[in-house]
Design a protein around this motif. Sequence first.
Motif, mmCIF file in Angstrom:
data_model
loop_
_atom_site.group_PDB
_atom_site.id
_atom_site.type_symbol
_atom_site.label_atom_id
_atom_site.label_comp_id
_atom_site.label_asym_id
_atom_site.label_seq_id
_atom_site.Cartn_x
_atom_site.Cartn_y
_atom_site.Cartn_z
ATOM 1 N N GLY A 175 0.799 -1.223 0.000
ATOM 2 C CA GLY A 175 0.000 0.000 0.000
ATOM 3 C C GLY A 175 0.829 1.268 0.000
ATOM 4 N N SER A 176 2.145 1.169 0.178
ATOM 5 C CA SER A 176 2.972 2.375 0.090
ATOM 6 C C SER A 176 3.022 2.811 -1.371
ATOM 7 C CB SER A 176 4.384 2.099 0.592
ATOM 8 O OG SER A 176 5.120 1.400 -0.381
ATOM 9 N N GLU A 227 3.904 -2.343 -8.452
ATOM 10 C CA GLU A 227 2.837 -3.236 -8.870
ATOM 11 C C GLU A 227 2.246 -2.799 -10.207
ATOM 12 O OE1 GLU A 227 -1.476 -4.285 -7.173
ATOM 13 O OE2 GLU A 227 0.010 -3.701 -5.673
ATOM 14 N N LYS A 228 1.957 -1.491 -10.324
ATOM 15 C CA LYS A 228 1.259 -0.986 -11.507
ATOM 16 C C LYS A 228 2.189 -0.676 -12.673
ATOM 17 C CE LYS A 228 -2.294 1.380 -8.780
ATOM 18 N NZ LYS A 228 -3.621 0.855 -9.051
ATOM 19 N N ILE A 241 -1.370 7.563 -7.707
ATOM 20 C CA ILE A 241 -1.140 6.582 -6.639
ATOM 21 C C ILE A 241 -0.783 7.236 -5.314
ATOM 22 C CG2 ILE A 241 -0.480 4.661 -8.117
ATOM 23 C CD1 ILE A 241 2.465 5.399 -7.237
ATOM 24 N N SER A 242 -0.752 8.566 -5.284
ATOM 25 C CA SER A 242 -0.426 9.187 -4.007
ATOM 26 C C SER A 242 -1.707 9.284 -3.183
ATOM 27 C CB SER A 242 0.190 10.560 -4.222
ATOM 28 O OG SER A 242 -0.745 11.410 -4.831
ATOM 29 N N ILE A 244 10.385 -3.753 -13.405
ATOM 30 C CA ILE A 244 11.291 -2.852 -12.661
ATOM 31 C C ILE A 244 10.736 -2.644 -11.240
ATOM 32 C CG2 ILE A 244 12.175 -0.468 -12.509
ATOM 33 C CD1 ILE A 244 13.537 -1.845 -14.765
ATOM 34 N N THR A 245 11.609 -2.814 -10.279
ATOM 35 C CA THR A 245 11.202 -2.681 -8.883
ATOM 36 C C THR A 245 11.979 -1.554 -8.222
ATOM 37 O OG1 THR A 245 11.015 -5.090 -8.872
ATOM 38 C CG2 THR A 245 10.901 -3.989 -6.735
ATOM 39 N N LEU A 246 11.272 -0.545 -7.764
ATOM 40 C CA LEU A 246 11.938 0.547 -7.053
ATOM 41 C C LEU A 246 12.253 0.090 -5.622
ATOM 42 C CD1 LEU A 246 9.641 3.546 -8.064
ATOM 43 C CD2 LEU A 246 11.703 2.735 -9.229
ATOM 44 N N ASP A 247 13.474 0.383 -5.166
ATOM 45 C CA ASP A 247 13.894 0.006 -3.812
ATOM 46 C C ASP A 247 14.867 1.073 -3.323
ATOM 47 O OD1 ASP A 247 15.155 -1.017 -1.576
ATOM 48 O OD2 ASP A 247 16.133 -2.673 -2.641
#
Lengths: 131, 421
Positions: free
Chosen positions: B88-89, B96-97, B196-197, B240-243
Amino acid sequence: MEEKELTGKNSETNEKNNRIKKADIILIAAALMIGIIGLIIYSVTRTKGLSVNLYQDGKIVKTFSLDKDAEFDYESDLGKNTIVIKDGKASCIWADCPDKLCVKMSDIENDGETIICLPHKLVIEVTDSDS
Amino acid sequence: MDKKRIIGIAGLVLATVAIIVTLSVLKKNKSGMIVREKEVTSYGFSMGTSTTFTLYGDDETALKNKANALNEKLEVLDSEVISWRSEGSEVARANEKGGCLTISKTLYELIKGSKSLYDDTDGALDFTLRPVLNVWGIEAYTEGDDFKLPDEEELKKAKEKTGCNYVSVCEENSYENRSEIESGCNDIDACDTENISRESDAGATEDGRNTVTESTGDSGIYKDVDCGRKYKLEIEKEGITLDFGSTGKGYALDIIADELASDDTVKGGVFAVGGSVLCYGEKEDEAGFKIGIRDPEKSMNDMLGYIKVGGKDEGAFSVPESGKVCISTSGSYEKYVDFNGKRYHHIIDPKTLYPAESGLVSVTIVCENGLYSDGLSTAVFIMGYDASLEVLKKNNAEAIFIFEDGSIKITEGLEGAFVIN
C-alpha cells in the motif's frame, strides 16, 4: 550564595563572642574540605554510568543499577534476550533473534553507550541520569 | 563550648551542605554554572532500522514530544511512501502498476535525487537492483540458514529486470505558466497518469491530469500538489522494482531537518537513522558534535576515530547555513556471509552482479544533503577510491575511506575534522 550564607552565620556567632577563634577557622576549613572532597568523589563516580535502561520499542521497561551484578531474561512478543551486568559493564549474552548482532556487540559501561537488538526492538542504554 | 557556638557550627555545616548540593545539581546539568539547555534522547525503530534522536533545547517536555513526533513521521514516511516491503505504500503500488503515475512530492524528490546519483555514479547507485539482491539474499540471511551461491544465469536473468534508465520523473505546473516550470514532462505527457499518491485520491479527476487537487489526507504531510505543481513518475519497463534501501534513510534525515527548521523548540540535535546521522544546529555551549566512526576490524562499539562537527574547536567541520551536516557510512563488515572460505557482503556491484571488490571495507560520506550522503556512501564503496573522487567533488561531499589493509584516506575538507583515536 556561598558568601551570603557564611557571613550570615558568622555575624550571628560574632554578635556574642565578638571574635573568631582559631578553632572556628579550622572548623570552617574542615567543613569546606569535606564539601570539596565530597564533590570530587561525586563527580568521579558520575563519569561512569550508574544505571542501565532497557527500552522496548522506544519505551523504558526496566532500569537497573550498573554497580550491582545481575543476570536476567527479558522477553517480549518479539523474542527473548539475556542481559548480564558484571563488574560495572552491561552486555547481552544470549538472544533468540536471527542475526545475533546484539550478542556480538561489546560490553557497554559509559554514559550514552547502547546495545541494540533490531529484530526485538530492544535498546540497552547506560545512562548517568536518575530518571 | 557554649550554646551559641554550637548553633554557629551547625549553621556552617548546613551552609556547606547547601553549597555541595547546589554545585552537584549544577554539575549534573553539564552546562557549567548556568542551567540552560536540556537534552532528550529517544530510541525508536523505523525505516527498517533503529533510530536514536538526541535533541537540545530549553523545554524538556516539548523536546520529548518533538522526538515522538519525528519517530511517528518517519514511520508514516516509510509505510506510506518509501518502503517497497510495505503493502500500500506509494513505492509498492508503483512497483505493482508500473507505467505512468501521479506521485507525491515526497516520492518525487526521493526519485529525482536518487536518479541524479545514478547518473553521477555511472550506475553504481542503482535503486532498481532489488531482483539481483533477492537472488543473493545476503540481507535476509540469518545464521544457521543454508547459503547457496547464486548461479550466473540466475543473476543475469534478474539483471534484465533492472535499470534506472527506465525510470523517469517530472514536475508539471497545472497553471498557465506550466511551460516555464515543466521539466522533462514531454515524454511522460504522452501517457495518461494514474494517481497513486494517497492523500489526493479523492480530489483527482478520472484521468488524473492537469487538475489542481486539494490535499484531503488526515495528516496532509505527503501531499502530491504543491502550489499547482504535479509530480509524475513513469516506469517504462515491466518488472522494474523501485527500492530505496540505499537512499531512503538519508532522505529521512532531510525530512527531519526540514521539520526542525520550521520549529524553534529544538536548538540542535543528533539524529541517527541506521548508518546515517544528521547533526543539526548547535549543541549546548557550542561544544560541537563528535560522530564516531566504527573500526571495521574490531567489535561493534569500537571506534576508529571521530568527526568533529561545528562548535568552536579548530579544524571542526563547519555547519552550513542550513544547520545541516549529514554523515553516512557503508561497510562490508555489517552484513555478510562466510561461505567456503570467502566472505560475501551485502553491497552488490550492479556491473559485476557480485559483492563489490574495490579494496574498501568502509566509506563514510560527509555532506549537507542526507539523501546524497546515504546514496554516495554505497556508490563510492562500489566505485572505489580513484573513481569516486570526481563524483564527491561534484556533489560537494567529503569522505573517509578505510581500505582492506587498514589504511585510511580522507578528502581535503575533512583534514582537521577527522580525529583518529
